[in-house]
Design a protein around this motif. Sequence first.
Motif, PDB file in Angstrom:
ATOM      1  N   ARG A 186     -16.435  12.744  -2.598  1.00 44.02           N
ATOM      2  CA  ARG A 186     -15.808  12.618  -3.926  1.00 44.02           C
ATOM      3  C   ARG A 186     -14.467  11.917  -3.832  1.00 44.02           C
ATOM      4  NH1 ARG A 186     -10.818  15.580  -5.409  1.00 44.02           N
ATOM      5  NH2 ARG A 186     -10.976  16.233  -7.564  1.00 44.02           N
ATOM      6  N   ASP A 187     -13.635  12.247  -2.819  1.00 46.43           N
ATOM      7  CA  ASP A 187     -12.310  11.642  -2.692  1.00 46.43           C
ATOM      8  C   ASP A 187     -12.387  10.150  -2.418  1.00 46.43           C
ATOM      9  OD1 ASP A 187     -11.168  14.037  -3.201  1.00 46.43           O
ATOM     10  OD2 ASP A 187     -10.307  14.362  -1.216  1.00 46.43           O
ATOM     11  N   PHE A 188     -13.410   9.730  -1.684  1.00 49.47           N
ATOM     12  CA  PHE A 188     -13.574   8.308  -1.367  1.00 49.47           C
ATOM     13  C   PHE A 188     -13.713   7.485  -2.645  1.00 49.47           C
ATOM     14  CE2 PHE A 188     -16.022   4.526  -0.411  1.00 49.47           C
ATOM     15  CZ  PHE A 188     -15.436   4.047   0.752  1.00 49.47           C
ATOM     16  N   LEU A 189     -14.430   8.025  -3.614  1.00 47.50           N
ATOM     17  CA  LEU A 189     -14.641   7.311  -4.877  1.00 47.50           C
ATOM     18  C   LEU A 189     -13.509   7.553  -5.871  1.00 47.50           C
ATOM     19  CD1 LEU A 189     -18.436   8.103  -5.298  1.00 47.50           C
ATOM     20  CD2 LEU A 189     -17.448   5.912  -4.626  1.00 47.50           C
ATOM     21  N   LEU A 190     -12.897   8.742  -5.791  1.00 45.80           N
ATOM     22  CA  LEU A 190     -11.859   9.099  -6.764  1.00 45.80           C
ATOM     23  C   LEU A 190     -10.578   8.281  -6.571  1.00 45.80           C
ATOM     24  CD1 LEU A 190     -11.046  11.019  -9.081  1.00 45.80           C
ATOM     25  CD2 LEU A 190     -10.182  12.589  -7.332  1.00 45.80           C
ATOM     26  N   LYS A 191     -10.159   8.099  -5.328  1.00 48.00           N
ATOM     27  CA  LYS A 191      -8.887   7.424  -5.063  1.00 48.00           C
ATOM     28  C   LYS A 191      -8.815   6.026  -5.672  1.00 48.00           C
ATOM     29  CE  LYS A 191      -5.823   5.862  -1.365  1.00 48.00           C
ATOM     30  NZ  LYS A 191      -5.622   5.724   0.101  1.00 48.00           N
ATOM     31  N   PRO A 192      -9.801   5.139  -5.438  1.00 49.55           N
ATOM     32  CA  PRO A 192      -9.697   3.801  -6.036  1.00 49.55           C
ATOM     33  C   PRO A 192      -9.758   3.827  -7.560  1.00 49.55           C
ATOM     34  CG  PRO A 192     -11.836   4.100  -5.016  1.00 49.55           C
ATOM     35  CD  PRO A 192     -10.996   5.250  -4.573  1.00 49.55           C
ATOM     36  N   LEU A 193     -10.508   4.756  -8.126  1.00 51.27           N
ATOM     37  CA  LEU A 193     -10.570   4.853  -9.584  1.00 51.27           C
ATOM     38  C   LEU A 193      -9.219   5.242 -10.160  1.00 51.27           C
ATOM     39  CD1 LEU A 193     -14.037   6.515 -10.274  1.00 51.27           C
ATOM     40  CD2 LEU A 193     -13.262   4.290 -11.099  1.00 51.27           C
ATOM     41  N   GLN A 194      -8.519   6.144  -9.494  1.00 49.63           N
ATOM     42  CA  GLN A 194      -7.185   6.531  -9.960  1.00 49.63           C
ATOM     43  C   GLN A 194      -6.222   5.352  -9.903  1.00 49.63           C
ATOM     44  OE1 GLN A 194      -6.644   9.833  -7.213  1.00 49.63           O
ATOM     45  NE2 GLN A 194      -6.845  11.316  -8.872  1.00 49.63           N
ATOM     46  N   ILE A 195      -6.384   4.499  -8.919  1.00 50.02           N
ATOM     47  CA  ILE A 195      -5.509   3.335  -8.771  1.00 50.02           C
ATOM     48  C   ILE A 195      -5.721   2.332  -9.900  1.00 50.02           C
ATOM     49  CG2 ILE A 195      -5.090   1.279  -7.345  1.00 50.02           C
ATOM     50  CD1 ILE A 195      -5.570   3.103  -4.882  1.00 50.02           C
ATOM     51  N   VAL A 196      -6.981   2.037 -10.208  1.00 50.65           N
ATOM     52  CA  VAL A 196      -7.265   0.946 -11.155  1.00 50.65           C
ATOM     53  C   VAL A 196      -7.354   1.410 -12.603  1.00 50.65           C
ATOM     54  CG1 VAL A 196      -8.489  -0.352  -9.370  1.00 50.65           C
ATOM     55  CG2 VAL A 196      -9.787   1.126 -10.910  1.00 50.65           C
ATOM     56  N   ASN A 197      -7.420   2.713 -12.846  1.00 58.44           N
ATOM     57  CA  ASN A 197      -7.697   3.216 -14.189  1.00 58.44           C
ATOM     58  C   ASN A 197      -6.519   3.088 -15.159  1.00 58.44           C
ATOM     59  OD1 ASN A 197      -9.719   4.793 -15.888  1.00 58.44           O
ATOM     60  ND2 ASN A 197      -7.904   6.103 -16.039  1.00 58.44           N
TER      61      ASN A 197
END
Length: 373
Positions: free
Chosen positions: A8-19
Amino acid sequence: MNLIKASRDFLLKPLQIVNGIVERRHTLPILSNVFIKQENGKIVFVTTDLEIEIETYLQTSETVISKEFSALTVSSKKMLEILRTFSSDTEVTLAKVDNRLQINAIKSRFSLQILPADDFPRMPKEEMPESTLTLSQQNLKDLLHLVQYAVAQQDIRYYLNGLLLLIEGKHLKFIATDSHRLSYASIELEDEWERKETIIPRKTVQELSKLLNETEEPVIIEVFPKKIRFAFSDIVLTSKVIEGKFPDFNRAIPVNNTKQFSINRQSFLQGLQRVAILSNANEKFRGVRLVISNGMLSIVCKNSEQEEAQEDLEIDYQQDTIDISFNINYLLDVLNNLNSDSVQCAFENANSSTLITIPKNDHFKYVVMPMRL
């Protein structure tokens, strides 16, 4: 067909950056989506609002990726909110089922609409920047922090709705003004540069400030004729710039203010915060009077109910008495964003602009115009 299997963290981190730049309501539905693609052994996440584009890369060593996965777009905010509901060590599978993205984790399954990846608008890549600078992330974050609060908001003079990045000689300067106050911060560069002015939009500055880390890791700044790019920590932020001529800020900085005093920044800030309790909180321009006399600074606030607050602070000042009024928010902004022990205030009379600086520091200046109460 399974596309990606990862934590989950692998996918969550980039989404938080670009969102951060994604708008909920947009005339183009695809602009609410994140663009995800596989490229050279990395997973790339991209969002855009047509003015700003944020791209981040993730290595795929700890992830299972289908060879058939190329690219897709899906709602950024929905995917982010879904991933946040799971614990950090949860394994998540992204699968494509009936032209929808299925998110599977534990006993949960979500099916999200996807839009064609080919329709996602990407900013064109420009080959050669006009200027390329490298700073530490800490230095750039500090510079932005010192000036960004003075950027105008939705001013008809569109060039004021951004922050001026000025490369000049061996200095990089940042200047912001809303015509009532002006903030200036600079840093010395190792090399000599030709003069180059670029106006960075307010939203870009805010997003960049959030993404930069307080580290010595580098950030590469590339300046193009109509764009600017910041590359750091596997993140690339590209933004269009504001076209127009920024006003001559040097003319706004007073050089002959003969009356001045230094004061502890924290004491000044706390005094303003206390008297602000009785200011007219519902008004956009909340006024405060500063009465500067021999050895004393009196901070006075009144409101429409005829209530009054006064704070007296001792200062080293032996010149003419001055009674000058300001928008209290303008003073609170600068004092909250500085981290120095003291500040120096220089002025000439009740009708002239006041210059606030850090003692023995020529790299920061803040100019604020008086107001009539």
